[in-house]
Design an enzyme around this catalytic site. Structure first.
Site, PDB file in Angstrom:
ATOM      1  N   CYS A 276       0.946  -1.166  -0.020  1.00 39.27           N
ATOM      2  CA  CYS A 276       0.059   0.037   0.133  1.00 39.27           C
ATOM      3  C   CYS A 276       0.930   1.336  -0.095  1.00 39.27           C
ATOM      4  O   CYS A 276       0.673   2.073  -0.749  1.00 39.27           O
ATOM      5  CB  CYS A 276      -1.018   0.082   1.206  1.00 39.27           C
ATOM      6  N   ARG A 305       6.491 -11.567   5.544  1.00 40.82           N
ATOM      7  CA  ARG A 305       5.955 -11.387   6.674  1.00 40.82           C
ATOM      8  C   ARG A 305       6.458 -12.427   7.615  1.00 40.82           C
ATOM      9  O   ARG A 305       6.872 -13.423   7.282  1.00 40.82           O
ATOM     10  CB  ARG A 305       4.360 -11.726   6.503  1.00 40.82           C
ATOM     11  N   GLN A 323       1.513 -11.007  -3.892  1.00 44.98           N
ATOM     12  CA  GLN A 323       0.178 -10.692  -3.800  1.00 44.98           C
ATOM     13  C   GLN A 323      -0.243 -10.427  -5.148  1.00 44.98           C
ATOM     14  O   GLN A 323       0.366  -9.795  -5.857  1.00 44.98           O
ATOM     15  CB  GLN A 323       0.067  -9.499  -2.856  1.00 44.98           C
ATOM     16  N   ASP A 325      -2.066  -7.786  -5.875  1.00 50.86           N
ATOM     17  CA  ASP A 325      -2.838  -6.646  -5.022  1.00 50.86           C
ATOM     18  C   ASP A 325      -3.174  -5.446  -5.853  1.00 50.86           C
ATOM     19  O   ASP A 325      -2.672  -5.403  -7.275  1.00 50.86           O
ATOM     20  CB  ASP A 325      -1.471  -6.057  -4.380  1.00 50.86           C
ATOM     21  N   HIS A 327      -4.692  -1.255  -5.414  1.00 45.01           N
ATOM     22  CA  HIS A 327      -5.262  -0.059  -4.544  1.00 45.01           C
ATOM     23  C   HIS A 327      -6.085   0.853  -5.311  1.00 45.01           C
ATOM     24  O   HIS A 327      -5.545   1.233  -6.564  1.00 45.01           O
ATOM     25  CB  HIS A 327      -4.114   0.427  -3.839  1.00 45.01           C
ATOM     26  N   LYS A 410     -12.795  -5.143   6.492  1.00 48.11           N
ATOM     27  CA  LYS A 410     -12.627  -5.886   5.133  1.00 48.11           C
ATOM     28  C   LYS A 410     -13.719  -6.881   4.776  1.00 48.11           C
ATOM     29  O   LYS A 410     -14.347  -7.232   5.770  1.00 48.11           O
ATOM     30  CB  LYS A 410     -11.346  -6.843   5.378  1.00 48.11           C
ATOM     31  N   HIS A 456      -8.302  -1.510  -0.780  1.00 52.89           N
ATOM     32  CA  HIS A 456      -7.206  -2.487  -1.147  1.00 52.89           C
ATOM     33  C   HIS A 456      -7.916  -3.730  -1.384  1.00 52.89           C
ATOM     34  O   HIS A 456      -9.129  -4.085  -0.804  1.00 52.89           O
ATOM     35  CB  HIS A 456      -6.436  -2.666   0.200  1.00 52.89           C
TER      36      HIS A 456
HETATM   37  C1  TSB Z   1      -4.815  -6.256  -0.432  1.00 55.86           C
HETATM   38  N1  TSB Z   1      -2.772  -4.457   2.059  1.00 55.86           N
HETATM   39  C2  TSB Z   1      -3.633  -5.420   1.624  1.00 55.86           C
HETATM   40  C3  TSB Z   1      -3.902  -5.683   0.082  1.00 55.86           C
HETATM   41  O1  TSB Z   1      -3.862  -4.500  -0.581  1.00 55.86           O
HETATM   42  C4  TSB Z   1      -3.334  -6.764   2.271  1.00 55.86           C
HETATM   43  O2  TSB Z   1      -1.943  -6.803   2.511  1.00 55.86           O
HETATM   44  N2  TSB Z   1      -4.371  -7.241   2.803  1.00 55.86           N
HETATM   45  S1  TSB Z   1      -3.942  -8.740   3.447  1.00 55.86           S
HETATM   46  O3  TSB Z   1      -3.285  -8.578   4.524  1.00 55.86           O
HETATM   47  O4  TSB Z   1      -5.172  -9.303   3.708  1.00 55.86           O
HETATM   48  O5  TSB Z   1      -3.093  -9.769   2.465  1.00 55.86           O
HETATM   49  C5  TSB Z   1      -3.753 -10.180   1.380  1.00 55.86           C
HETATM   50  C6  TSB Z   1      -3.905 -11.571   0.918  1.00 55.86           C
HETATM   51  O6  TSB Z   1      -2.604 -12.113   1.084  1.00 55.86           O
HETATM   52  C7  TSB Z   1      -4.893 -12.392   2.128  1.00 55.86           C
HETATM   53  O7  TSB Z   1      -6.146 -12.179   1.605  1.00 55.86           O
HETATM   54  C8  TSB Z   1      -4.337 -13.811   1.921  1.00 55.86           C
HETATM   55  O8  TSB Z   1      -4.998 -14.577   0.667  1.00 55.86           O
HETATM   56  C9  TSB Z   1      -2.842 -13.448   1.414  1.00 55.86           C
HETATM   57  N3  TSB Z   1      -1.634 -13.867   2.487  1.00 55.86           N
HETATM   58  C10 TSB Z   1      -1.878 -13.200   3.728  1.00 55.86           C
HETATM   59  N4  TSB Z   1      -0.861 -13.773   4.223  1.00 55.86           N
HETATM   60  C11 TSB Z   1      -0.128 -14.946   3.491  1.00 55.86           C
HETATM   61  C12 TSB Z   1       0.677 -15.649   4.003  1.00 55.86           C
HETATM   62  N5  TSB Z   1       1.643 -15.768   4.960  1.00 55.86           N
HETATM   63  N6  TSB Z   1       0.833 -16.786   2.860  1.00 55.86           N
HETATM   64  C13 TSB Z   1       0.150 -16.678   1.973  1.00 55.86           C
HETATM   65  N7  TSB Z   1      -0.754 -15.826   1.557  1.00 55.86           N
HETATM   66  C14 TSB Z   1      -1.177 -14.846   2.587  1.00 55.86           C
HETATM   67 ZN    ZN Z   2      -2.975  -2.706   0.731  1.00 60.06          ZN
END
Ligand code: TSB
Ligand code: ZN
Length: 585
Positions: A276, A305, A323, A325, A327, A410, A456
């Site tokens: 983001c 992460r 992702q 992703d 925005h 969300k 997002h």
């Molecule tokens: C959607 N900032 C928002 C983005 O813009 C975001 O990061 N959202 S999130 O934290 O929900 O992460 C997005 C998606 O990543 C989740 O819906 C999930 O499907 C996937 N995700 C999250 N953590 C993991 C992980 N550790 N391993 C694999 N996929 C993951």
């Molecule tokens: Zn985001």
């Protein structure tokens, strides 16, 4: 799947079986001390202190044998009531039981259950005799820290299940086996889709060539779809300065989920956990008019992460992910419309992948307010707006507290993995905070600056988790457009048919199909079996008949029926299957 905890009859039976297990362990290991042995959703377990002894599969077999003997002995299970004093006396050699008893009220009536020489502290109820625990199976053993705390001693935890008849037990064990086969970690290894190696690190899978094919197809699919819907795709670096994340609020609210800081000269960097902040700055790079909105910035973006080492799981939960992703920068009056577009995109994509078993979850702020950005008014506004949008969209959803992002509520799409994890696939989130933090503007109709709202969203979630889910949904038999190898050619006899097989192979390869030719000197049936194990959708079998008539014969995965066709007909057919993303063969 059966829930042993919720099923009253199975609950009592499994609890009793845990006692039979403890009795058997005590017979084999007289010094064993017992902590707790509860019924859980998937059966029962017992935590046992065996000193330094680590139980093996063979030990479990020995314990099972003794359990069978105890079942045969038909020991009556009798309830006894004790005062605290008597209970302390009875269990004086077992420090764990003494701890449990000491935690009870002074005047409590303590119950224990006796079966033959064995007696255990227990609230009950139990079945009337050990005979009733005949249909059991010990499933596995693992280490478990006393009270779940890694500073404490490691106990041995034995898991099992028990039924009141043989058929139910057999069906259950078959179901467990099927689940194991459907686990994407097993499929991923067997089908050479991804691998892990401790030398690389925990939660850091590597995509093998077959996995890379799937991923490339997914990437092309979703980027093309988004470009057609008016998204602009960008590339941004996978790390950023600590100041970037201080500006966004991640530093205050998300630091514990991030990899630690890297120092470079006088600067500090982090691997990014989200994209983001980068996208906010891309928006800010230009002046925008109200007429330009929505602006949709998308990226296949790499994030990192800090997931707990016990939580990482194959491709489903990783520490380095990609992702899908985007925005979306919108005016307040566009939130509803743009949010529905995202929901429709999710539904559209799920149709393409034949995903039907999922639930929408409205993820709200929880009681631990410090985890979230502190502004009640903003949260109320965002949560109510999202709820209204969902009601207007007429989709069914449930609400869950403490599942929001730190910046806003969300809409998550929840699915179940083969081994029962409840995970988020797609997500769509409403955010009034980051536009504020980055001082984002557009010029409104009156020529004045105004704040946009940010949505997002991730449709496939991450390519990692989505691929894990697809593998489990399809049991590894992916639709033709995603299959790493789409066609395998087997000449009936290399001596007579290899030349024709090569001709067909070259023709199909030039058309762009993913194809292999199995020209090894092995028996045809052996090769066919391998083609099935590799989950290749089409196996072409070419012999005299095919060569002489200039046709091909094919078998679909899982079918014994062979069909023949002219090659052009076959090409039309599979081109159509690929184009329509046909799911069932
Ligand atoms: C959607 N900032 C928002 C983005 O813009 C975001 O990061 N959202 S999130 O934290 O929900 O992460 C997005 C998606 O990543 C989740 O819906 C999930 O499907 C996937 N995700 C999250 N953590 C993991 C992980 N550790 N391993 C694999 N996929 C993951
Ligand atoms: Zn985001």
């Amino acid at each position: 799947m059966i829930n042993f905890k919720e099923d009253e009859k199975l609950n009592v039976l499994n609890h009793s079986c845990a006692h039979v297990l403890a009795q058997a362990v005590k017979r084999l290991y007289p010094d064993a001390c017992f902590w707790v042995g509860p019924v859980i959703d998937s059966g029962f377990y017992y935590d046992i202190d065996l000193g330094d002894k680590k139980l093996t599969e063979d030990d479990l077999n020995e314990i099972s044998k003794v359990m069978k003997r105890i079942v045969k002995e038909d020991k009556l299970i009798k309830r006894e009531e004790l005062t605290k004093e008597k209970a302390l006396e009875l269990f004086k050699n077992d420090p764990y039981k003494i701890e449990l008893i000491n935690n009870m009220d002074e005047d409590a009536i303590i119950t224990c259950y006796r079966q033959g020489e064995f007696v255990d502290l227990c609230r009950g109820p139990h079945v009337s005799s050990t005979k009733k625990c005949k249909y059991f199976k010990l499933l596995k053993v693992s280490g478990a820290y006393y009270k779940g705390d890694s500073k404490n001693k490691m106990l041995q935890r034995i898991y099992g299940v028990c039924f009141d008849n043989e058929t139910d037990l057999e069906n259950h064990l078959n179901e467990l086996e099927e689940t194991k086969q459907r686990d994407h970690r097993k499929l991923g290894a067997n089908l050479k889709i991804f691998m892990t190696n401790d030398l690389v690190g925990k939660g850091l899978p590597m995509w093998l060539p077959n996995g890379a094919v799937i991923r490339r197809e997914l990437e092309r699919y979703i980027v093309d779809k988004e470009l057609a819907l008016g998204y602009d795709h960008v590339y941004t670096p996978s790390l950023g300065s600590v100041d970037l994340y201080k500006t966004s609020g991640h530093w205050d609210h998300y630091k514990d989920d991030m990899f630690p800081v890297m120092k470079l000269d006088e600067e500090e960097y982090v691997l990014r956990p989200m994209n983001c902040p980068h996208h906010m700055l891309i928006y800010k790079n230009d002046i925008h008019s109200y007429k330009d909105l929505p602006i949709r910035i998308g990226e296949l973006a790499h994030d990192f992460r800090y997931e707990a080492s016990g939580a990482v799981c194959g491709l489903e939960r990783v520490r380095a992910m990609c992702q899908n992703d985007a925005h979306l920068f919108v005016r307040l009056d566009q939130v509803g419309e743009e949010f529905s577009r995202v929901v429709n995109l999710i539904l559209d994509v799920y149709k393409d992948f034949n995903i039907t078993d999922y639930k929408f979850r409205l993820s709200l702020r929880g009681k631990e307010k410090e985890k979230y950005y502190d502004n009640d008014e903003m949260w109320d506004k965002a949560e109510n707006m999202l709820r209204d949008v969902l009601k207007k969209l007429n989709i069914e959803f449930y609400e869950a507290e403490d599942e929001a992002a730190f910046y806003g509520p969300k809409l998550d799409v929840q699915v179940k993995s083969a081994i029962g994890h409840d995970v988020t696939l797609s997500t769509c989130q409403l955010d009034f905070l980051l536009p504020e933090k980055f001082d984002l503007n557009y010029i409104n109709e009156e020529g004045k600056k105004q704040r946009p709202v940010v949505i997002h969203r991730a449709i496939l979630g991450t390519l990692d988790r989505f691929t894990a889910f697809l593998l489990e949904e399809t049991k590894g038999l992916l639709p033709l457009w995603l299959a790493p190898i789409q066609i395998n050619i087997i000449p009936v006899n290399n001596e007579y048919h290899l030349e024709y097989a090569k001709e067909i192979y070259e023709g199909l390869k030039n058309k762009g199909f993913r194809i292999t030719l199995d020209d090894r000197d092995e028996k045809m049936n052996y090769k066919i079996r391998e083609s099935v194990i590799k989950k290749i959708p089409y196996t072409l079998i070419l012999g005299n008949k095919e060569r002489d008539s200039k046709k091909i014969s094919y078998r679909l995965h899982g079918s014994d029926i062979t069909k023949d066709m002219y090659i052009d007909e076959f090409i039309d057919k599979i081109e159509n299957d690929i184009k329509t993303k046909k799911y069932k063969y």
